[in-house]
Design an enzyme around this catalytic site. Structure first.
Site, mmCIF file in Angstrom:
data_model
loop_
_atom_site.group_PDB
_atom_site.id
_atom_site.type_symbol
_atom_site.label_atom_id
_atom_site.label_comp_id
_atom_site.label_asym_id
_atom_site.label_seq_id
_atom_site.Cartn_x
_atom_site.Cartn_y
_atom_site.Cartn_z
ATOM 1 N N ASN A 24 0.865 -1.186 0.000
ATOM 2 C CA ASN A 24 0.000 0.000 0.000
ATOM 3 C C ASN A 24 0.900 1.234 0.000
ATOM 4 O O ASN A 24 1.472 1.581 1.028
ATOM 5 C CB ASN A 24 -0.902 -0.045 1.250
ATOM 6 C CG ASN A 24 -1.729 1.216 1.413
ATOM 7 O OD1 ASN A 24 -1.839 2.030 0.484
ATOM 8 N ND2 ASN A 24 -2.316 1.384 2.592
ATOM 9 N N HIS A 72 -9.748 1.258 4.813
ATOM 10 C CA HIS A 72 -8.476 1.517 5.492
ATOM 11 C C HIS A 72 -8.711 2.581 6.564
ATOM 12 O O HIS A 72 -9.501 3.513 6.366
ATOM 13 C CB HIS A 72 -7.416 1.988 4.483
ATOM 14 C CG HIS A 72 -6.049 2.013 5.078
ATOM 15 N ND1 HIS A 72 -5.627 3.030 5.909
ATOM 16 C CD2 HIS A 72 -5.020 1.133 5.003
ATOM 17 C CE1 HIS A 72 -4.386 2.767 6.304
ATOM 18 N NE2 HIS A 72 -3.993 1.625 5.772
ATOM 19 N N GLU A 105 -5.783 -4.633 10.768
ATOM 20 C CA GLU A 105 -4.808 -3.556 10.876
ATOM 21 C C GLU A 105 -5.076 -2.738 12.132
ATOM 22 O O GLU A 105 -5.882 -1.785 12.106
ATOM 23 C CB GLU A 105 -4.906 -2.632 9.656
ATOM 24 C CG GLU A 105 -4.441 -3.256 8.374
ATOM 25 C CD GLU A 105 -3.728 -2.224 7.507
ATOM 26 O OE1 GLU A 105 -2.591 -2.476 7.105
ATOM 27 O OE2 GLU A 105 -4.311 -1.152 7.255
HETATM 28 P P1 PGA Z 1 2.732 0.672 7.620
HETATM 29 O O1 PGA Z 1 1.277 0.865 6.953
HETATM 30 O O2 PGA Z 1 3.282 -0.619 7.109
HETATM 31 O O3 PGA Z 1 3.522 1.855 7.153
HETATM 32 O O4 PGA Z 1 2.516 0.657 9.107
HETATM 33 C C1 PGA Z 1 0.394 -0.202 6.866
HETATM 34 C C2 PGA Z 1 -0.948 0.252 6.357
HETATM 35 O O5 PGA Z 1 -1.441 1.308 6.762
HETATM 36 O O6 PGA Z 1 -1.577 -0.430 5.500
#
Ligand code: PGA
Length: 252
Positions: free
Chosen positions: A11, A97, A167
């Site tokens: 992402n 998200h 997440e």
């Molecule tokens: P990060 O982001 O790996 O930078 O913590 C993950 C995400 O928000 O999908």
């Protein structure tokens, strides 16, 4: 047969700053994953850079989008439709998200997007996760509520076509002291399966794909996979081909 390949999703969020840089990162990522098997890689660049994947000849790499608008077409300035994404070759869309939720996206809207994304035969990546944990387990009720509302009216035959990404917001973009452990992932993985089992059935729950995202990096990636994650959603480290490639090579 159940597909045993792990899925690794990059992402990119609102990065990098130019098409040229996006091309370089994408091509370097391609180099890193050449010859890698048993891993499906999905790159989710910002909308203006979706064309970078054109002509990519590597089979196990697909294009994903970071969101979509829920209406099919019309007077919606600044929005992007499913058909537009389909025509760009998008196979996956990140939905719900926490950064989109923070800007006002509700479970109801996410639900609409999931239903239309499934109809378009694109795979929704549904993100759920709490902003903090508490001793009373309210965070579990919060995640359950997200799942129930976001999956409303999704028929049981379609659950296998959705990826659920756990997440925890507190672990996204976190410094090392705040990273989630694989035990914290496993707890929620079991919990999500229980919720899916209650809504649908144990059988459906057993084939539901659950991945982990939030500060995944080369040193902790393998632990989540060994703990049973079906894949990983990677933010920052997906923009650094060496790290992204290392994660993919470590988990295959
Ligand atoms: P990060 O982001 O790996 O930078 O913590 C993950 C995400 O928000 O999908």
């Amino acid at each position: 047969m159940h597909n045993m390949s792990k899925i690794i999703i990059g992402n990119w969020k609102m990065n990098p700053e130019s098409l040229e840089e996006a091309r370089v990162i994408f091509n370097n990522n391609l180099q890193m994953i050449k010859g890698v098997r048993n891993v499906d890689v999905v790159i989710c660049p910002p909308f203006p850079f979706l064309s970078i994947a054109n002509n990519s000849k590597i089979k196990n790499i697909s294009l994903g989008a970071q969101n979509v608008f829920e209406k099919p077409n019309g007077a919606y300035t600044g929005k992007v439709s499913l058909k537009m994404l389909l025509s760009m070759g998008v196979k996956y869309i990140i939905l719900g998200h926490s950064e989109s939720r923070l800007l006002g996206e509700t479970n109801k809207v996410i639900n609409k997007k999931i239903l239309s994304t499934l109809k378009a035969k694109i795979t929704p990546i549904l993100c759920v996760g709490e902003s903090s944990r508490d001793d009373n387990g309210f965070y579990l009720a919060f995640i359950k509520h997200q799942l129930i509302e976001c999956l409303s009216s999704v028929p049981k035959t379609q659950i296998k076509n959705i990826i659920i990404a756990y997440e925890p917001i507190w672990a996204i973009g976190a410094k090392s002291s705040h990273r989630a452990t694989k035990e914290e992932f496993v707890e929620i993985q079991i919990f999500i399966k229980k919720v899916i089992s209650d809504i649908y059935s144990l059988k459906i729950a057993s084939i539901t794909k659950i991945i982990y995202g939030g500060s995944v990096h080369p040193l902790n990636a393998k632990g989540f996979i060994e703990a049973g994650a079906d894949g990983l959603l990677i933010g920052r480290d997906s923009l650094i081909p060496k790290k992204f490639g290392n994660i993919i090579k470590l988990i295959r």
